[in-house]
Design a protein around this motif. Sequence first.
Motif, short mmCIF file in Angstrom:
data_model
loop_
_atom_site.label_atom_id
_atom_site.label_comp_id
_atom_site.label_asym_id
_atom_site.label_seq_id
_atom_site.Cartn_x
_atom_site.Cartn_y
_atom_site.Cartn_z
N GLN A 16 43.71 10.80 74.13
CA GLN A 16 44.19 9.50 74.83
C GLN A 16 43.31 9.22 75.84
O GLN A 16 42.79 9.99 76.78
N ASP A 55 46.49 2.91 78.80
CA ASP A 55 46.12 4.01 77.86
C ASP A 55 46.17 3.53 76.71
O ASP A 55 46.73 2.80 76.03
N ARG A 92 42.42 6.99 79.25
CA ARG A 92 43.50 6.58 80.22
C ARG A 92 42.30 5.65 81.22
O ARG A 92 41.61 6.26 81.79
N LEU A 103 47.08 3.82 87.26
CA LEU A 103 47.09 3.87 85.84
C LEU A 103 47.08 2.20 85.50
O LEU A 103 48.03 1.59 85.66
#
Length: 624
Positions: free
Chosen positions: A25, A67, A27, A64
């Motif tokens: 993943q 992602d 991010r 964030l």
Amino acid sequence: MAYLFRGRLCGALCDDCFEPLANVQIRLYRLRSNQDATRLAVAETKDTFAVLTDEQVRAKAGALLVDCMSDESGNFTARLGEDQKYAGEAFEIDVYCGTVPHRRPEPPPKGPVQFTITTVQPQWRQRENDQIAAWDHCLARRFWCFIRALFDAWVICGRVTVCSTGQAAEGLTVYAFDRDWLVDDPIGSGVTDASGKFRIDYLGADFRRGTWINIELIGGPDVYFRIDGPSGTPLLTEPPSQGRAPGRENVGPCFCVALCVKDVPPVEHAWFTRVGDFNIYSDIDNTTGLTTTAQPAGFPNQHGGPGFGFWQSPRLVGDCPTRHPATSQPLRYRFLWRPSGSLATPSPITGPMVVAQKVGTRPVTWSYGLPGDPGTHPQDVWITPSGGYTGPMPAPFPAAPPGPPPGSWGPMPPLMLQPDTDGWVTMPPDATNQGFSGPLLRVDTNALVPGGVAPGAGAGNPIPAGSLKNGVDISILFEAVPVSGPGATLGNQLDRLHVNNWIEVAEFNLDQFTAPGATPCEGITNKVDLRYTMDHELVRAWALGLSTSAVIPGGTPTLPGLGVPPVPPDQFSSVRGGHGQVHLDTTGWPQCAYMVTFTRSLKLTDGEDDDAGRGGVVAVFCKR
């Protein structure tokens, strides 16, 4: 307007051994107020790399941006835009992974790991209606191997060559052992590829099990190796004491080694092993004939992936010795084919079904004007559809030029062999290493399963069920028999290979150009009506796009494509593509030129190169 950040991540295991960061993943984080964007964007990874604690991950959660997941090749695409209130600024890149590539599916000693790589200020470029930037990054060995160690994942990367020549040794099995105080531990094995490279993955438990007390409190295994030929004959047997030698003791999670064997083992088996880079047993689904994985797995040049069919001219790869293993009679081989499931007698692959292919070498006398020539040099051996040698073996050596040339005889002509009418190729008895190991034939699948450009039904219309063009499943059989004398028929077969040589239906029209009385030179006023049809059995990607230098009120519209939901009632999509109409209200659009593109690619491979796709501009119009 969307910002598409496309990247590829890999990690170094050795100076010449890398692996993609597959299925991790990625991010992207907005920089916080206490971070200097300019300084971080130009900093080296060694100054920004950091493994984060759970508390640090939670602390930055509010920053964030987006992602996304990487694919098997380490590629990813992150889409940013108005939803994230993103306007092109620098961001921080983290990776979150629950495991590492090639680790055995056993519980890791540590939970998921998140680490920061660096800060990037993308160099955005306008393409159609999006801003696009690319980023390709490979983590240095010390960082990536540290991450692997957190998961107790260990790897040996190496290469095997012939000691005297440096030639790559393919098809050998390399066994690794840990020299222990009581019992030596076998820690894994790997098979060399065409470049002599091999890889062995193992866990810490594989070398910590050799003693009943924890003598080896720190460090890694003390490694030594054994190399066996294809038939199991030992070609290199290192003594266990080699594991205590400098450079072999307490090796780290990523260990790189170069090994060599005295001689390349002779070819001893007759079998069909691969179509291009795809193993016929492990990489091609025997129920669909489609590929199951990308190959060569784990290497930067891997291609294909799950669900690819075959087309054009794949190489049929395998081994064939010069003599029958049981009776020592001279051998010949051939390939045959028939539709999968058919009980018909298979047909030989010969004549126009064959594409010229180098299959091996043999030693011959030739002069290149070097000191001591004429000497012995390798002559290339090719299989050709016509005009090749069909006489008895051994084939004659190439003739020297007439007269007494004082220097080089010039380029050496190859030995061209031609399959006979039944497809048989007689093995040259003087072939290097007593046989061929690698491509044995290249087949033109168009001669077996014809294709072409699939006919359409007019832009905007579906293809009638009776007109859909699909591939065909075929079986490929390999046989090797003595030229004369006793000896059982050797060989094997691939039960199902899906072949599709059709190019997609790709039709497009703009009503304002094709309506009665209209011409492409007329300007657009208040509307544009696009008609499109895309159809193929194995679609990899397709998209319509609109680009312009103007700023369209409300943003540049998203046009149909793979993954774009169709807009009812005029648009339709399926696994084969889509068709329909796009109605655009251009009343408020600025006066400018607008360009429509139509790109597409297919999930088709010849075993080594995938379909590169087609596309480009299909219409240009001006708004008045």
